[in-house]
Motif scaffolding. Structure first.
Motif, PDB file in Angstrom:
ATOM      1  N   LEU A  62       0.803  -1.212   0.000  1.00 55.73           N
ATOM      2  CA  LEU A  62       0.000   0.000   0.000  1.00 55.73           C
ATOM      3  C   LEU A  62       0.840   1.268   0.000  1.00 55.73           C
ATOM      4  N   THR A  63       2.031   1.234   0.580  1.00 58.62           N
ATOM      5  CA  THR A  63       2.897   2.419   0.618  1.00 58.62           C
ATOM      6  C   THR A  63       4.297   2.028   0.162  1.00 58.62           C
ATOM      7  N   GLY A  64       5.009   2.999  -0.395  1.00 61.40           N
ATOM      8  CA  GLY A  64       6.407   2.806  -0.769  1.00 61.40           C
ATOM      9  C   GLY A  64       6.626   1.745  -1.829  1.00 61.40           C
ATOM     10  N   PHE A  65       5.701   1.579  -2.743  1.00 60.75           N
ATOM     11  CA  PHE A  65       5.830   0.498  -3.719  1.00 60.75           C
ATOM     12  C   PHE A  65       6.561   0.966  -4.979  1.00 60.75           C
ATOM     13  N   ASP A  66       7.144   0.027  -5.648  1.00 62.80           N
ATOM     14  CA  ASP A  66       7.758   0.251  -6.963  1.00 62.80           C
ATOM     15  C   ASP A  66       6.644   0.006  -7.991  1.00 62.80           C
ATOM     16  N   PRO A  67       6.349   0.991  -8.885  1.00 62.30           N
ATOM     17  CA  PRO A  67       5.266   0.793  -9.843  1.00 62.30           C
ATOM     18  C   PRO A  67       5.434  -0.466 -10.692  1.00 62.30           C
ATOM     19  N   GLY A  68       6.642  -0.933 -10.846  1.00 66.12           N
ATOM     20  CA  GLY A  68       6.864  -2.169 -11.603  1.00 66.12           C
ATOM     21  C   GLY A  68       6.656  -1.964 -13.092  1.00 66.12           C
ATOM     22  N   ARG A  69       6.264  -3.044 -13.772  1.00 68.73           N
ATOM     23  CA  ARG A  69       6.086  -2.967 -15.221  1.00 68.73           C
ATOM     24  C   ARG A  69       4.688  -3.446 -15.590  1.00 68.73           C
ATOM     25  N   PHE A  70       4.278  -3.060 -16.780  1.00 74.85           N
ATOM     26  CA  PHE A  70       2.973  -3.459 -17.303  1.00 74.85           C
ATOM     27  C   PHE A  70       3.065  -4.903 -17.790  1.00 74.85           C
ATOM     28  N   ILE A  71       2.214  -5.763 -17.260  1.00 73.92           N
ATOM     29  CA  ILE A  71       2.224  -7.179 -17.638  1.00 73.92           C
ATOM     30  C   ILE A  71       1.245  -7.371 -18.791  1.00 73.92           C
ATOM     31  N   ASN A  72       1.755  -7.735 -19.939  1.00 77.05           N
ATOM     32  CA  ASN A  72       0.936  -7.885 -21.142  1.00 77.05           C
ATOM     33  C   ASN A  72       1.062  -9.327 -21.629  1.00 77.05           C
ATOM     34  N   LEU A  73       0.194 -10.193 -21.119  1.00 78.46           N
ATOM     35  CA  LEU A  73       0.283 -11.621 -21.446  1.00 78.46           C
ATOM     36  C   LEU A  73      -0.188 -11.939 -22.866  1.00 78.46           C
ATOM     37  N   ALA A  74      -1.245 -11.273 -23.342  1.00 79.02           N
ATOM     38  CA  ALA A  74      -1.839 -11.613 -24.636  1.00 79.02           C
ATOM     39  C   ALA A  74      -1.206 -10.854 -25.796  1.00 79.02           C
ATOM     40  N   GLY A  75      -0.540  -9.758 -25.507  1.00 78.72           N
ATOM     41  CA  GLY A  75      -0.007  -8.922 -26.580  1.00 78.72           C
ATOM     42  C   GLY A  75      -1.081  -7.979 -27.090  1.00 78.72           C
ATOM     43  N   THR A  76      -0.687  -6.781 -27.423  1.00 85.25           N
ATOM     44  CA  THR A  76      -1.637  -5.781 -27.907  1.00 85.25           C
ATOM     45  C   THR A  76      -1.661  -5.817 -29.426  1.00 85.25           C
ATOM     46  N   CYS A  77      -2.862  -6.013 -29.981  1.00 85.72           N
ATOM     47  CA  CYS A  77      -2.998  -6.077 -31.442  1.00 85.72           C
ATOM     48  C   CYS A  77      -4.417  -5.645 -31.833  1.00 85.72           C
ATOM     49  N   PRO A  78      -4.620  -5.309 -33.108  1.00 80.61           N
ATOM     50  CA  PRO A  78      -5.968  -4.944 -33.567  1.00 80.61           C
ATOM     51  C   PRO A  78      -6.946  -6.101 -33.340  1.00 80.61           C
ATOM     52  N   ARG A  79      -8.120  -5.792 -32.789  1.00 76.96           N
ATOM     53  CA  ARG A  79      -9.120  -6.813 -32.465  1.00 76.96           C
ATOM     54  C   ARG A  79     -10.375  -6.720 -33.339  1.00 76.96           C
ATOM     55  N   GLU A  80     -10.808  -5.503 -33.636  1.00 74.21           N
ATOM     56  CA  GLU A  80     -12.011  -5.366 -34.467  1.00 74.21           C
ATOM     57  C   GLU A  80     -11.993  -4.021 -35.185  1.00 74.21           C
ATOM     58  N   SER A  81     -12.730  -3.979 -36.279  1.00 74.59           N
ATOM     59  CA  SER A  81     -12.892  -2.728 -37.021  1.00 74.59           C
ATOM     60  C   SER A  81     -14.305  -2.683 -37.580  1.00 74.59           C
ATOM     61  N   SER A  82     -14.757  -1.483 -37.867  1.00 73.25           N
ATOM     62  CA  SER A  82     -16.084  -1.329 -38.457  1.00 73.25           C
ATOM     63  C   SER A  82     -16.084  -0.128 -39.383  1.00 73.25           C
ATOM     64  N   THR A  83     -17.004  -0.184 -40.336  1.00 72.36           N
ATOM     65  CA  THR A  83     -17.242   0.926 -41.252  1.00 72.36           C
ATOM     66  C   THR A  83     -18.739   1.173 -41.295  1.00 72.36           C
ATOM     67  N   THR A  84     -19.124   2.413 -41.118  1.00 73.05           N
ATOM     68  CA  THR A  84     -20.532   2.802 -41.167  1.00 73.05           C
ATOM     69  C   THR A  84     -20.702   3.863 -42.246  1.00 73.05           C
ATOM     70  N   ASN A  85     -21.602   3.594 -43.176  1.00 71.57           N
ATOM     71  CA  ASN A  85     -21.937   4.559 -44.222  1.00 71.57           C
ATOM     72  C   ASN A  85     -23.383   4.975 -44.035  1.00 71.57           C
ATOM     73  N   GLN A  86     -23.634   6.285 -44.069  1.00 74.71           N
ATOM     74  CA  GLN A  86     -24.980   6.801 -43.853  1.00 74.71           C
ATOM     75  C   GLN A  86     -25.304   7.849 -44.911  1.00 74.71           C
ATOM     76  N   VAL A  87     -26.515   7.755 -45.444  1.00 72.55           N
ATOM     77  CA  VAL A  87     -27.058   8.773 -46.345  1.00 72.55           C
ATOM     78  C   VAL A  87     -28.454   9.100 -45.826  1.00 72.55           C
TER      79      VAL A  87
END
Length: 148
Positions: A62-87
């Motif tokens: 709770l006090t005096g901690f080292d922030p450490g490092r970000f644990i990224n087990l899955a890896g960051t990558c594109p997951r989804e995309s969308s395109t919306t066209n409206q008239v």
């Protein structure tokens, strides 16, 4: 203290579009009348990148901690995309019944096409929406710059 679910989310969105309208002002039955017609055109592209499924955990004092490092087990990558066209096309009419009361009516037709892609599962789906709508109401303006 335990921290968990190291989450990284990135969004990228771009929107292009334009609106064009024209108004005709005239007198109808001795009352001021304004008719406006127009069209809207939009294209929205959206992408979501993340490290889902989120994971990782670490113990932190709770006090005096080292922030450490970000644990990224899955890896960051594109997951989804969308395109919306409206008239859309629309028309609106304002008839001044008195200097303070107006009748406002309107109609609109929207045609929307949505394509969503799951970049992990390599699937996609599409859907179209074609919907008319209308409205009518009285507008009261008790003082300048205030309308109810």
């Amino acid at each position: 203290m335990n921290r968990f679910d190291y989450i990284e989310l990135l969004h990228n969105q771009e929107q292009y579009g334009n609106r064009l309208d024209a108004s005709l002002r005239r007198t109808l039955f001795g009352m001021d009348n304004t008719l406006t017609i127009g069209t809207d055109v939009n294209r929205v592209t959206f992408g979501r990148t993340s490290n889902s499924p989120y994971g990782g955990s670490s113990d932190v004092p709770l006090t005096g901690f080292d922030p450490g490092r970000f644990i990224n087990l899955a890896g960051t990558c594109p997951r989804e995309s969308s395109t919306t066209n409206q008239v859309s096309v629309f028309a609106e009419d304002r008839l001044a019944l008195t200097p303070k009361v107006a009748l406002v009516t309107g109609m609109r037709f929207d045609s929307i096409h949505l394509t969503r892609r799951d970049l992990v599962q390599r699937t996609s789906n599409e859907r179209s929406f074609n919907q008319p709508s209308g409205r009518a109401g009285l507008v009261y303006q008790p003082v300048a710059d205030v309308s109810l």
